[in-house]
Design a protein around this motif. Structure first.
Motif, PDB file in Angstrom:
ATOM      1  N   ARG A 147     -54.774   5.664  42.214  1.00 12.69           N
ATOM      2  CA  ARG A 147     -55.287   6.333  43.413  1.00 12.69           C
ATOM      3  C   ARG A 147     -54.215   7.267  43.986  1.00 12.69           C
ATOM      4  O   ARG A 147     -53.055   6.870  44.158  1.00 12.69           O
ATOM      5  CB  ARG A 147     -55.697   5.293  44.446  1.00 12.69           C
ATOM      6  CG  ARG A 147     -56.265   5.878  45.736  1.00 12.69           C
ATOM      7  CD  ARG A 147     -56.908   4.798  46.590  1.00 12.69           C
ATOM      8  NE  ARG A 147     -58.143   4.325  45.967  1.00 12.69           N
ATOM      9  CZ  ARG A 147     -58.725   3.149  46.246  1.00 12.69           C
ATOM     10  NH1 ARG A 147     -58.144   2.311  47.095  1.00 12.69           N
ATOM     11  NH2 ARG A 147     -59.836   2.800  45.656  1.00 12.69           N
ATOM     12  N   PHE A 148     -54.608   8.505  44.288  1.00 10.35           N
ATOM     13  CA  PHE A 148     -53.701   9.479  44.891  1.00 10.35           C
ATOM     14  C   PHE A 148     -53.705   9.314  46.415  1.00 10.35           C
ATOM     15  O   PHE A 148     -54.691   8.840  46.995  1.00 10.35           O
ATOM     16  CB  PHE A 148     -54.121  10.906  44.520  1.00 10.35           C
ATOM     17  CG  PHE A 148     -53.776  11.287  43.101  1.00 10.35           C
ATOM     18  CD1 PHE A 148     -52.677  12.085  42.839  1.00 10.35           C
ATOM     19  CD2 PHE A 148     -54.546  10.836  42.032  1.00 10.35           C
ATOM     20  CE1 PHE A 148     -52.351  12.443  41.526  1.00 10.35           C
ATOM     21  CE2 PHE A 148     -54.234  11.184  40.729  1.00 10.35           C
ATOM     22  CZ  PHE A 148     -53.127  11.987  40.466  1.00 10.35           C
ATOM     23  N   ASP A 149     -52.600   9.757  47.056  1.00  8.55           N
ATOM     24  CA  ASP A 149     -52.495   9.626  48.507  1.00  8.55           C
ATOM     25  C   ASP A 149     -53.422  10.592  49.228  1.00  8.55           C
ATOM     26  O   ASP A 149     -53.926  10.305  50.302  1.00  8.55           O
ATOM     27  CB  ASP A 149     -51.041   9.891  48.966  1.00  8.55           C
ATOM     28  CG  ASP A 149     -50.098   8.818  48.442  1.00  8.55           C
ATOM     29  OD1 ASP A 149     -50.580   7.678  48.246  1.00  8.55           O
ATOM     30  OD2 ASP A 149     -48.914   9.119  48.220  1.00  8.55           O
ATOM     31  N   LYS A 150     -53.595  11.767  48.652  1.00 15.56           N
ATOM     32  CA  LYS A 150     -54.491  12.746  49.279  1.00 15.56           C
ATOM     33  C   LYS A 150     -55.537  13.197  48.257  1.00 15.56           C
ATOM     34  O   LYS A 150     -55.320  13.090  47.039  1.00 15.56           O
ATOM     35  CB  LYS A 150     -53.701  13.932  49.833  1.00 15.56           C
ATOM     36  CG  LYS A 150     -52.908  14.700  48.815  1.00 15.56           C
ATOM     37  CD  LYS A 150     -52.182  15.874  49.475  1.00 15.56           C
ATOM     38  CE  LYS A 150     -51.486  16.714  48.399  1.00 15.56           C
ATOM     39  NZ  LYS A 150     -50.825  17.894  48.985  1.00 15.56           N
ATOM     40  N   PRO A 151     -56.684  13.705  48.740  1.00 15.52           N
ATOM     41  CA  PRO A 151     -57.787  14.036  47.821  1.00 15.52           C
ATOM     42  C   PRO A 151     -57.392  15.081  46.779  1.00 15.52           C
ATOM     43  O   PRO A 151     -56.599  15.990  47.041  1.00 15.52           O
ATOM     44  CB  PRO A 151     -58.876  14.583  48.739  1.00 15.52           C
ATOM     45  CG  PRO A 151     -58.558  14.038  50.083  1.00 15.52           C
ATOM     46  CD  PRO A 151     -57.064  13.927  50.138  1.00 15.52           C
ATOM     47  N   LEU A 152     -57.970  14.912  45.591  1.00 21.79           N
ATOM     48  CA  LEU A 152     -57.837  15.905  44.525  1.00 21.79           C
ATOM     49  C   LEU A 152     -58.809  17.057  44.803  1.00 21.79           C
ATOM     50  O   LEU A 152     -59.869  16.849  45.401  1.00 21.79           O
ATOM     51  CB  LEU A 152     -58.180  15.266  43.176  1.00 21.79           C
ATOM     52  CG  LEU A 152     -57.311  14.083  42.754  1.00 21.79           C
ATOM     53  CD1 LEU A 152     -57.994  13.304  41.632  1.00 21.79           C
ATOM     54  CD2 LEU A 152     -55.926  14.551  42.307  1.00 21.79           C
ATOM     55  N   LYS A 153     -58.455  18.256  44.349  1.00 24.55           N
ATOM     56  CA  LYS A 153     -59.376  19.381  44.504  1.00 24.55           C
ATOM     57  C   LYS A 153     -60.006  19.684  43.145  1.00 24.55           C
ATOM     58  O   LYS A 153     -59.291  20.024  42.198  1.00 24.55           O
ATOM     59  CB  LYS A 153     -58.662  20.611  45.046  1.00 24.55           C
ATOM     60  CG  LYS A 153     -59.636  21.741  45.409  1.00 24.55           C
ATOM     61  CD  LYS A 153     -58.949  22.861  46.178  1.00 24.55           C
ATOM     62  CE  LYS A 153     -59.972  23.869  46.675  1.00 24.55           C
ATOM     63  NZ  LYS A 153     -59.338  24.997  47.381  1.00 24.55           N
ATOM     64  N   ILE A 154     -61.318  19.510  43.066  1.00 26.40           N
ATOM     65  CA  ILE A 154     -62.052  19.733  41.814  1.00 26.40           C
ATOM     66  C   ILE A 154     -62.769  21.075  41.932  1.00 26.40           C
ATOM     67  O   ILE A 154     -63.526  21.303  42.882  1.00 26.40           O
ATOM     68  CB  ILE A 154     -63.078  18.611  41.566  1.00 26.40           C
ATOM     69  CG1 ILE A 154     -62.359  17.256  41.488  1.00 26.40           C
ATOM     70  CG2 ILE A 154     -63.881  18.876  40.307  1.00 26.40           C
ATOM     71  CD1 ILE A 154     -63.297  16.071  41.641  1.00 26.40           C
TER      72      ILE A 154
END
Length: 983
Positions: A963-970
């Motif tokens: 899990r990443f700390d901040k959202p991924l940009k898709i």
């Protein structure tokens, strides 16, 4: 039997009844003194009687009546509202009918005006001195409300006749009579008979709406009151005159002529040897004169005059049943009541009887009276003078009926009728509920084929949908309620337990005979498909979630019925399986709102020994997210396979081709690629698997066969090439020895069958019809003589996300990318995903573990569903392949929370990108991305090292979740096939 070319090859033009009878009388104004008004209203109850008359005859739009008693009141009404007809009844001096009529005509010259007069010698004498030309008609009122109906219909016929004859070839019955008293009594009888007949021939329609429309095609009645008027009408509509009924004595050249009727009929007979001509006369001496000239005669003095008239019309104008008679004895040989009965019996009628009816054009006239205009008009040209061969006539009549019934069946959702459903029927429904998603799609495809006759413009090629009957959703409701199945269905019981309960339940007995009729009409195996309310809907496609079962064709129809019933119940049960419930949750639907229609459909294909399958199955998409070479995304793409289409939707190895570039097939461009990347197996229905042992797996009686088995069957003509191991080349066509390559070379490159053209048309017309990109399933049977059948099986919309990409994906630096694909599927932007689930692909990776990987991914996916979160899923090979050596064998519900699905190539495990799974529809509908990455050859980025360096939320020996700390940009660009996930 030698049939001339003009009658051997013909095309019948369809007739639409929608545009007929467009001019109607809705509002009638009656001007009468209070006494006459009272007679009409209280004694006659004209409104009520007319309404009942209309209802009994199945007529719509009964007119409304307004009654006034003075000219002033009449003008007030006509100025305030629309009046379509004025009826004036003569009364006292203050309200003289002729004065009223003149006043009406002065102010409103275009509104029809009729005088309705009680019959008496005083009135008759008075009318002799009146100018009646200002009235449209004068009638004699004897208290019969049927006369009002006749007046309305006579004027409506007059208003519509020219348009309706030009539009559809509607027929005219010409009544020539100058006696007001006589035509006032004969018209109500004539109309009641014609309207009752129109109700009878409306049964030729395929559903209640069509039946109502067909009644508009009834013959029009036109009244002429002198010789000149009659000849003018006949001259104008000679080709559409069903018959003439004429008085003997009426005005000719301005004076009464005792022989005017005979003169009129002689002139008409001179021009048309077949038309029925009837003389009506109160002078009995005219009987012998009429009969001597070949006319029918009716005695006006007879108390059964109306019965005599009906009898003659029935026999000679084609009303009622068609009666084949022995010409010598006039004895009835065979009676047919419908078009289908005529078709079934045409070859069994004795020669003499057939000759008698053909030589008098009786068949054409009977069809005309039943509003079957295209066949009637065609047969009218095939006269005995032009073709003196009874057997040729039989064949022509049969072929014309078949073509007409086929034409009328296309594009219509008929109400299932046991007496009418046969080999020429097409699409019918049982029940009043919804057709469901697939049912609607099929009906829409049928309509597209009807709208575009160019589909069937190829010599030796037939394009259609398979013969189909839909059990509507109300049958599902009845089945569930009658068997108290909701409790077990909505419980947490296992799939097998739910299926067991459903198989023990009973379908309504009343459908038995319907199913037997369907078996006889199809004469092939039957596919039982789900068609739920939610399935294939525009924004929530449920493709592949519910079951499709196939049952073999059996000679023992009782046993086949048992298997069909089990298949229907198994499809119903699949609504409540665990996968379906998970999918409902994923799509925020409530399971108890789902309703299931079931499609019964002939399976496309041919029988080869114990197995049944088509030469070609395919899925066609009007947007191509994998364009290669000269292809563009808008030109679409097809996936082709040998055998049943289940092979394609299960993710089997298909041949990918653009219909606009059929000669550019990547998989057959190089020998090594062709040997490695073309189909080696196919699916066929096992015709020997008989019994009720139905399983949750709907493919329990589908056999996986090898291509070499098809070679033995002789089913590879025009679709295979042969690998020559000695010369190390692949040759188009089938030769002894050598492996067969499923290349579809004959249909794609050699023009044996116009498949590319048909696919282009299907794509274009389908997308135009749905106003959005579409996915279409199809199947083909190819014959050795290069003829064949192309069947459209299903259409569903591909719903594209309309999100706008603000930035150029290509300009994003590789260093910022967790994933980059130059071959991505999907379109849009997403920035609310923080999780990545990926398959561990270290050096000890083996595809043998893929079934276990599927189980672990499903378990993790369930957690995401519970938490209403999404993730990025990464793994090797093809997600969703039924062959676990090619990829992880998951179903859509097992990965339904994934926002992006990524298939990566490994150095030691390089599988080509997936094609043709049901995922495509679900991906595009939910805006899910599908990336293909092969970092080994520089095609894309997979920063696995970053993922490996992160702490795991969960980790097993095969799968890891981080899990990443901040959202991924898709970001995905669907037209350029570029996709990135930026961290």
């Amino acid at each position: 039997m030698n049939i001339p070319q003009e009658w051997n090859k013909f095309y019948l033009k369809d007739v639409s009844f929608v545009n007929l009878m467009t001019h109607r009388i809705f509002n009638v104004l009656i001007v009468a003194n209070p006494y006459d008004a009272f007679m009409l209203e209280d004694d006659g109850r004209v409104d009520e009687k007319i309404f009942n008359e209309y209802t009994a005859l199945g007529l719509r739009y009964p007119p409304a009546f307004t009654q006034v008693s003075t000219i002033e009141e009449a003008m007030e009404v006509m100025n305030a509202t629309t009046v379509d007809l004025v009826i004036c009844m003569p009364g006292n001096a203050d309200n003289d009918a002729f004065t009223v009529a003149r006043a009406v005509k002065d102010r409103f010259p275009d509104i029809p005006c009729v005088v309705l007069t009680p019959f008496s010698h005083g009135i008759t004498r008075r009318m002799e001195n009146e100018d009646l030309s200002i009235f449209d008609y004068v009638f004699c009122w004897l208290g019969n409300t049927n006369l009002i109906l006749s007046i309305i219909k006579l004027i409506e016929d007059k208003m519509n006749i020219e348009h309706d004859i030009n539009e559809a070839g509607v027929q005219m019955i010409l009544l020539v009579e100058d006696s007001i008293r006589f035509y006032s009594s004969v018209l109500p009888n004539l109309y009641s008979y014609i309207l009752a007949q129109s109700q009878r021939f409306a049964t030729e329609a395929l559903n209640p709406h069509s039946a109502t429309l067909r009644m508009r095609g009834r013959p029009k009645v036109v009244l002429a009151r002198n010789y000149e008027e009659a000849m003018e009408l006949y001259d104008k509509y000679a080709d559409n005159t069903l018959g003439v009924i004429s008085d003997c004595r009426f005005p000719k050249d301005g004076v009464k002529d005792a022989d005017a009727g005979l003169k009129l009929l002689r002139e008409i007979r001179r021009r048309d040897e077949y038309i029925p001509l009837i003389i009506q006369s109160s002078e009995t001496a005219n009987r012998e004169r009429a009969l001597a000239e070949g006319f029918r005669f009716i005695d006006k003095n007879s108390k059964k005059m109306n019965i005599d008239l009906r009898g003659i019309m029935e026999e000679h104008m084609g009303f009622g049943d068609f009666i084949f008679r022995d010409p010598a004895t006039r004895k009835e040989i065979k009676r047919v009541r419908s078009l289908k009965e005529l078709q079934d019996n045409i070859f069994n009628i004795p020669y003499d009887s057939m000759l008698y009816h053909i030589s008098r054009n009786h068949m054409s006239r009977w069809l005309c009276a039943r509003a079957i205009f295209p066949v009637s008009a065609f047969l009218k040209t095939v006269t005995w003078h032009r073709l003196q061969d009874v057997d040729a006539h039989r064949r022509i009549i049969f072929d014309a009926i078949v073509q007409y019934r086929h034409m009328k069946n296309i594009g219509i959702v008929a109400l299932f009728n046991r007496d009418r459903f046969d080999a020429y029927s097409h699409f019918a429904r049982i029940g009043d509920g919804s057709l469901g998603g697939k049912g609607r799609g099929l009906a829409f495809l049928d309509n597209i084929i009807k709208k575009h006759p160019e589909f069937n413009g190829f010599e030796g090629v037939k394009v259609s949908i398979p013969k189909t009957v839909v059990l509507c959703t109300d049958v599902f409701d009845e089945f569930m309620d009658n068997n108290n199945l909701y409790q077990v269905a909505l419980s947490d019981a296992s799939d097998d337990e739910i299926l067991e309960h459903f198989l023990k339940a009973q379908l309504p007995d009343r459908f038995r005979a319907d199913f037997y009729t369907f078996f006889e009409a199809t004469n092939s195996p039957v596919a039982v498909r789900s068609s739920s309310l939610l399935e294939d809907s525009h924004y929530q496609p449920f493709a592949g979630i519910y079951s499709t079962y196939m049952i073999p064709r059996l000679d023992d129809k009782a046993q086949m019925l048992e298997m069909l019933a089990a298949a229907i119940k198994s499809v119903y049960a699949s609504v409540y399986y665990r996968d379906s419930k998970a999918y409902m949750t994923a799509t925020s639907n409530v399971i108890d709102q789902e309703k299931m229609a079931v499609i019964l459909q002939e399976v496309v294909g041919k029988q080869y020994g114990d197995y049944f399958y088509p030469n070609i199955s395919g899925v066609l998409r009007s947007i191509n997210y994998y364009p290669i070479g000269y292809e563009t995304a808008e030109e679409g793409v097809a996936s082709l396979a040998l055998g049943l289409g289940k092979y394609i939707v299960d993710g089997g190895q298909t041949l990918r081709v653009s219909p606009y570039h059929p000669d550019q097939v990547l998989q057959t461009s190089e020998m090594e690629v062709a040997l490695r990347q073309t189909q080696t197996h196919f699916y066929a229905l096992d015709m020997t698997h008989v019994g009720n042992d139905f399983k949750v797996d709907d493919g329990f009686n589908i056999r996986k066969m090898k291509v070499k088995d098809a070679d033995k069957d002789g089913s590879l003509n025009y679709i295979a090439s042969t690998y020559d191991p000695y010369d190390q080349v692949i040759r188009d066509g089938i030769y002894d020895g050598g492996r067969k390559i499923i290349s579809f070379c004959g249909v794609l490159q050699q023009g044996v069958f116009p498949l590319p053209e048909l696919l282009r048309m299907s794509m274009r017309f389908g997308a135009e019809g749905m106003k959005r990109p579409v996915e279409i399933e199809f199947a083909c049977n190819l014959n050795e003589d290069r003829t064949g059948e192309f069947y459209l099986l299903q259409i569903r919309p591909i719903v594209d996300s309309k999100q706008v990409l603000d930035e150029d994906i290509a300009s994003i630096a590789d260093a910022d990318c967790l994933l980059r694909s130059h071959n991505s599927l999907g379109h849009g932007i997403s920035s609310d995903v923080t999780d990545v689930v990926y398959v561990k692909t270290d050096d000890d990776f083996t595809a043998a573990n893929n079934p276990r990987v599927a189980e672990e991914v499903e378990r993790i996916n369930r957690k995401f569903l519970d938490e209403r979160r999404n993730y990025v899923l990464v793994g090797p090979g093809r997600w969703g392949s039924s062959d676990y050596w090619l990829g992880v064998p998951v179903k859509w519900p097992h990965i339904s929370a994934a926002r992006v699905i990524v298939e990566v190539a490994l150095k030691n495990y390089n599988v080509d990108p997936s094609q043709g799974t049901h995922f495509f529809q679900n991906l595009t509908s939910f805006g899910v991305g599908y990336f293909t990455i092969d970092a080994n050859n520089g095609s894309g980025i997979y920063n696995k090292a970053l993922l490996d360096s992160m702490p795991a939320v969960e980790e097993t020996s095969l799968v890891r979740h981080v899990r990443f700390d901040k959202p991924l940009k898709i970001m995905m660009d669907g037209m350029k096939q570029e996709g990135v996930v930026v961290f």
